[in-house]
Design a protein around this motif. Structure first.
Motif, PDB file in Angstrom:
ATOM      1  N   TRP A 154     -14.117   3.699 -10.643  1.00  0.00           N
ATOM      2  CA  TRP A 154     -14.148   2.626 -11.295  1.00  0.00           C
ATOM      3  C   TRP A 154     -13.109   1.927 -10.819  1.00  0.00           C
ATOM      4  N   TYR A 155     -12.869   0.110 -11.139  1.00  0.00           N
ATOM      5  CA  TYR A 155     -11.916  -0.469 -10.883  1.00  0.00           C
ATOM      6  C   TYR A 155     -10.616  -1.000 -12.293  1.00  0.00           C
ATOM      7  N   GLN A 156      -9.258  -0.189 -11.828  1.00  0.00           N
ATOM      8  CA  GLN A 156      -8.138  -0.655 -13.472  1.00  0.00           C
ATOM      9  C   GLN A 156      -7.568  -1.081 -11.938  1.00  0.00           C
ATOM     10  N   TYR A 157      -6.987  -2.504 -12.323  1.00  0.00           N
ATOM     11  CA  TYR A 157      -5.578  -3.068 -11.829  1.00  0.00           C
ATOM     12  C   TYR A 157      -4.375  -2.681 -11.514  1.00  0.00           C
ATOM     13  N   ASN A 158      -3.502  -2.047 -10.943  1.00  0.00           N
ATOM     14  CA  ASN A 158      -2.795  -1.711 -10.930  1.00  0.00           C
ATOM     15  C   ASN A 158      -1.621  -1.873  -9.708  1.00  0.00           C
ATOM     16  N   GLY A 159      -0.320  -2.661 -10.190  1.00  0.00           N
ATOM     17  CA  GLY A 159      -0.128  -3.138  -8.564  1.00  0.00           C
ATOM     18  C   GLY A 159       1.403  -2.562  -8.302  1.00  0.00           C
ATOM     19  N   SER A 160       1.672  -1.394  -8.790  1.00  0.00           N
ATOM     20  CA  SER A 160       2.356  -0.484  -8.917  1.00  0.00           C
ATOM     21  C   SER A 160       2.059   0.430  -7.597  1.00  0.00           C
ATOM     22  N   ARG A 161       0.801   1.016  -8.073  1.00  0.00           N
ATOM     23  CA  ARG A 161      -0.609   2.028  -7.118  1.00  0.00           C
ATOM     24  C   ARG A 161      -0.097   1.368  -5.445  1.00  0.00           C
ATOM     25  N   PHE A 162      -0.898  -0.435  -6.365  1.00  0.00           N
ATOM     26  CA  PHE A 162      -1.005  -1.068  -4.953  1.00  0.00           C
ATOM     27  C   PHE A 162       0.033  -1.405  -3.826  1.00  0.00           C
ATOM     28  N   GLY A 163       1.965  -1.066  -4.861  1.00  0.00           N
ATOM     29  CA  GLY A 163       2.452  -1.027  -3.685  1.00  0.00           C
ATOM     30  C   GLY A 163       3.199  -0.021  -2.739  1.00  0.00           C
ATOM     31  N   MET A 164       2.284   1.504  -3.066  1.00  0.00           N
ATOM     32  CA  MET A 164       2.274   2.125  -2.308  1.00  0.00           C
ATOM     33  C   MET A 164       1.530   2.080  -0.928  1.00  0.00           C
ATOM     34  N   LEU A 165       1.284   1.202  -0.790  1.00  0.00           N
ATOM     35  CA  LEU A 165       0.667   0.633   0.896  1.00  0.00           C
ATOM     36  C   LEU A 165       2.114   0.171   1.216  1.00  0.00           C
ATOM     37  N   GLY A 166       3.289   0.166   0.922  1.00  0.00           N
ATOM     38  CA  GLY A 166       4.378  -0.399   1.620  1.00  0.00           C
ATOM     39  C   GLY A 166       4.742   0.665   2.397  1.00  0.00           C
ATOM     40  N   PRO A 167       5.200   2.193   2.015  1.00  0.00           N
ATOM     41  CA  PRO A 167       5.737   3.359   2.627  1.00  0.00           C
ATOM     42  C   PRO A 167       4.826   3.636   3.301  1.00  0.00           C
ATOM     43  N   VAL A 168       2.946   3.236   3.930  1.00  0.00           N
ATOM     44  CA  VAL A 168       2.593   3.440   4.803  1.00  0.00           C
ATOM     45  C   VAL A 168       2.485   2.649   5.633  1.00  0.00           C
ATOM     46  N   LEU A 169       2.907   1.208   5.291  1.00  0.00           N
ATOM     47  CA  LEU A 169       3.317   0.944   6.576  1.00  0.00           C
ATOM     48  C   LEU A 169       4.023   0.806   7.541  1.00  0.00           C
ATOM     49  N   GLU A 170       5.486   1.401   6.603  1.00  0.00           N
ATOM     50  CA  GLU A 170       6.362   1.470   6.783  1.00  0.00           C
ATOM     51  C   GLU A 170       6.417   2.655   7.499  1.00  0.00           C
ATOM     52  N   LYS A 171       5.744   3.545   7.978  1.00  0.00           N
ATOM     53  CA  LYS A 171       5.420   5.024   7.849  1.00  0.00           C
ATOM     54  C   LYS A 171       4.503   4.691   9.457  1.00  0.00           C
ATOM     55  N   ILE A 172       4.118   3.746   9.568  1.00  0.00           N
ATOM     56  CA  ILE A 172       3.179   3.541  10.566  1.00  0.00           C
ATOM     57  C   ILE A 172       3.728   2.898  11.731  1.00  0.00           C
ATOM     58  N   THR A 173       4.404   1.745  11.349  1.00  0.00           N
ATOM     59  CA  THR A 173       5.105   0.600  12.071  1.00  0.00           C
ATOM     60  C   THR A 173       6.681   0.878  12.623  1.00  0.00           C
ATOM     61  N   GLY A 174       7.722   1.961  11.847  1.00  0.00           N
ATOM     62  CA  GLY A 174       8.619   2.106  12.118  1.00  0.00           C
ATOM     63  C   GLY A 174       9.674   1.184  11.384  1.00  0.00           C
ATOM     64  N   MET A 175       8.873  -0.266  10.671  1.00  0.00           N
ATOM     65  CA  MET A 175       9.925  -1.112  10.087  1.00  0.00           C
ATOM     66  C   MET A 175       9.997  -1.111   8.590  1.00  0.00           C
ATOM     67  N   PRO A 176      11.110  -1.605   8.682  1.00  0.00           N
ATOM     68  CA  PRO A 176      10.754  -1.768   6.884  1.00  0.00           C
ATOM     69  C   PRO A 176       9.919  -2.703   6.334  1.00  0.00           C
ATOM     70  N   PHE A 177       9.679  -2.407   5.289  1.00  0.00           N
ATOM     71  CA  PHE A 177       8.237  -3.716   4.987  1.00  0.00           C
ATOM     72  C   PHE A 177       8.537  -4.925   4.481  1.00  0.00           C
ATOM     73  N   TYR A 178       9.793  -5.501   4.148  1.00  0.00           N
ATOM     74  CA  TYR A 178      10.193  -7.078   4.218  1.00  0.00           C
ATOM     75  C   TYR A 178      10.500  -7.572   5.749  1.00  0.00           C
ATOM     76  N   ALA A 179      11.060  -6.586   6.258  1.00  0.00           N
ATOM     77  CA  ALA A 179      10.942  -6.608   8.036  1.00  0.00           C
ATOM     78  C   ALA A 179       9.159  -7.400   9.160  1.00  0.00           C
ATOM     79  N   LEU A 180       8.709  -6.074   8.249  1.00  0.00           N
ATOM     80  CA  LEU A 180       6.920  -6.652   8.561  1.00  0.00           C
ATOM     81  C   LEU A 180       7.155  -7.992   8.278  1.00  0.00           C
ATOM     82  N   LEU A 181       6.677  -8.453   6.848  1.00  0.00           N
ATOM     83  CA  LEU A 181       7.012  -9.746   6.277  1.00  0.00           C
ATOM     84  C   LEU A 181       7.174 -10.555   7.268  1.00  0.00           C
TER      85      LEU A 181
END
Length: 536
Positions: A154-181
């Motif tokens: 089921w769908y439930q909008y949740n911004g904080s859980r969406f934000g957990m994608l940041g550490p995923v991106l950082e783990k893969i790229t080795g870059m801070p999320f702000y630098a990726l952006l």
């Protein structure tokens, strides 16, 4: 002097170098490839007049708006004030925090990695060191807001859980999320008035390793608005510094978001096929279509499809709409949360936004159906309540024309043993009743199912015996749609109780309830619980 101050910038006004930029020159730089047909002097434009009226009704100090069709900027305007104390007006160059509009940027970064073969949407995020409470939750489920409860169901909008994608991106790229952006979207697009509101120590370290970012931060924070909020008495007060992450929080301008929108249209960052996947509404594991794709809301209505996102946090709110079939993009940015906060946009209905409604009537079509008019009444009632005008809200609710959902027989009639009806917000009601002998009862209840599966009801009823033991409750029951918003759910069931004394209860929260609807109400405008003899 610099405008607002984010994070530790609230203490150190010298945190970013102030750039002396002539406003007119900056405006031309901001729209390098678009024909500008309206700038400041568009006060007679009906759309802007109505938008300004909304700004005042919603008690928003400052707002910026831009509309683009194809390569033509139809308007770019500032309304109200970026800084009330210093009487600095908003211009199209004013930068705002845009909260969850940033989720669309996160989506782009995720899908770039998917295209590069470095990430799969069905990867479990736990393999990247992210643990959102269930080791089987996937990237897709975080990206589509389907990670709660039984993941994918089921769908439930949740911004904080969406934000957990940041550490995923950082783990893969080795870059801070702000630098990726910055390095994968902001700088390539020359979004020269955009930057993340990161702490000063991070900023100083970042500009040492990449000096090219300095003018982006300088410009964004030189032109940034102060954040504001409303206190409990409805007075405008200074807000809190903005937070930032993969959930959102970028500081940017209407002009820069138009650049970003144009880059999406020309598939600058991901392929056309990938963008189509992003813009496809997700289905749950049971096949139910949700209002959300991969980082964007997706909403078809009367032959048009709207791809959009809203932003809402303390001191900031925003609305970003794209209608590719009409080559239309709208950006509205504000310095309080009131563009979004009174309205349940996380439910996925753009037409429950007053600006979404105004955009539709102004740029899509003026002829609207009864459903649209009903939504306008509910939205206007919410605005009236925000301004303390309950009498106006009541009149608007009275004008509401409830449809009849097929198969809905309506509220049962007949003798009632106990009832709690017309339940408003923030109520905790009870009604005792007594059974002289064992009786089979019909329980009819309508409330707000906030979980989608009956596991958690925001507004719900229950029955207790004399000792306070709960004998029956709506929680745990999967409801049936009661009409209106999807969260309006009813439970209509039979129970048998022995002779004795009982208490009927109903509790509501501070949102959607009788005569305080934040979304379309149920068909019969019934909110509460009834206990009656089963044979009635």
């Amino acid at each position: 002097m610099p405008g607002p101050f984010f994070i530790t910038c609230a203490i150190d006004r010298k945190c970013f170098r102030a750039s002396a930029i002539v406003a007119g020159l900056f405006f031309l730089i901001a729209f390098p490839t678009a024909t500008v047909v309206a700038q400041q002097k568009t006060g007679r434009d009906p759309f802007l007049q109505q938008l300004e009226a909304l700004r005042q009704q919603l008690k928003i100090p400052g707002m910026a708006v831009a509309v683009q069709r194809g390569d033509t900027v139809l308007l770019a305007e500032g309304l109200g004030y970026a800084d009330l104390d210093r009487h600095i007006k908003v211009t199209p160059q004013t930068a705002f925090g845009v909260a969850s509009i940033g989720k669309t940027f996160t989506s782009t970064l995720v899908m770039q990695l998917v295209e590069a073969g470095k990430l799969r949407l069905d990867d479990r995020v736990s393999q990247y060191g992210v643990y959102p409470g269930n080791p089987d939750i996937t990237v897709r489920e975080l990206l589509t807001h389907t990670s709660e409860g039984i993941p994918g169901t089921w769908y439930q909008y949740n911004g904080s859980r969406f934000g957990m994608l940041g550490p995923v991106l950082e783990k893969i790229t080795g870059m801070p999320f702000y630098a990726l952006l910055m390095e994968r979207i902001i700088m390539p697009l020359q979004m020269t008035a955009s930057a993340p509101p990161i702490p000063l120590d991070q900023y100083y370290d970042y500009r040492k390793t990449n000096p090219a970012v300095t003018p982006f931060f300088d410009t964004a924070f030189f032109h940034a608005t102060r954040p504001y909020e409303l206190d409990n008495q409805g007075h405008i007060v200074k807000g809190q510094p903005f937070s930032f992450g993969a959930f959102g929080g970028l500081v940017t301008t209407v002009a820069d978001l138009l650049k970003y929108g144009a880059a999406i249209d020309r598939h600058q960052f991901v392929s056309a096929a990938t963008q189509a996947e992003i813009f496809t509404a997700n289905r749950t594991s049971t096949g139910v279509i949700t209002p959300y794709g991969l980082g964007w809301f997706v909403q078809p209505y009367r032959g048009d499809t709207f791809y959009w996102h809203y932003g809402q946090s303390s001191g900031q709110s925003a609305l970003f709409i794209k209608v590719p079939a009409r080559e239309l993009t709208l950006v509205v940015l504000c310095n309080t949360d009131k563009l979004s906060q009174p309205f349940p946009l996380g439910d996925g209905d753009l037409l429950m936004s007053p600006v979404g409604q105004l955009f539709y009537r102004s740029f899509i079509r003026q002829d609207v159906d009864d459903l649209f008019r009903n939504k306008e009444r509910i939205v206007q009632a919410s605005i009236a309540l925000l301004n303390g005008d309950s009498a106006k809200a009541t009149k608007l609710y009275a004008a509401y024309q409830p449809p009849r959902t097929p198969g809905n027989p309506g509220v049962p009639q007949g003798k009632r043993i106990a009832a709690l009806v017309d339940v408003g917000v923030n109520k905790e009601l009870s009604s005792p009743f007594r059974l002289a002998h064992a009786t089979t009862l019909r329980v009819y209840a309508v409330g707000e199912d906030c979980a989608g599966d009956g596991s958690f009801w925001c507004d719900a009823g229950w029955i207790e015996d004399r000792s306070g033991k709960v004998l029956w409750e709506m929680k745990g029951h999967t409801g049936v749609h009661a009409g209106g918003a999807a969260k309006n759910q009813k439970v209509d069931t039979l129970i048998t109780l022995p002779a004795g004394e009982y208490t009927l209860h109903y509790r509501s929260d501070g949102g959607h309830a009788y005569n305080n609807w934040d979304s379309l109400p149920p068909d019969d405008l019934f909110w509460g619980i009834i206990v009656m003899p089963a044979d009635k």
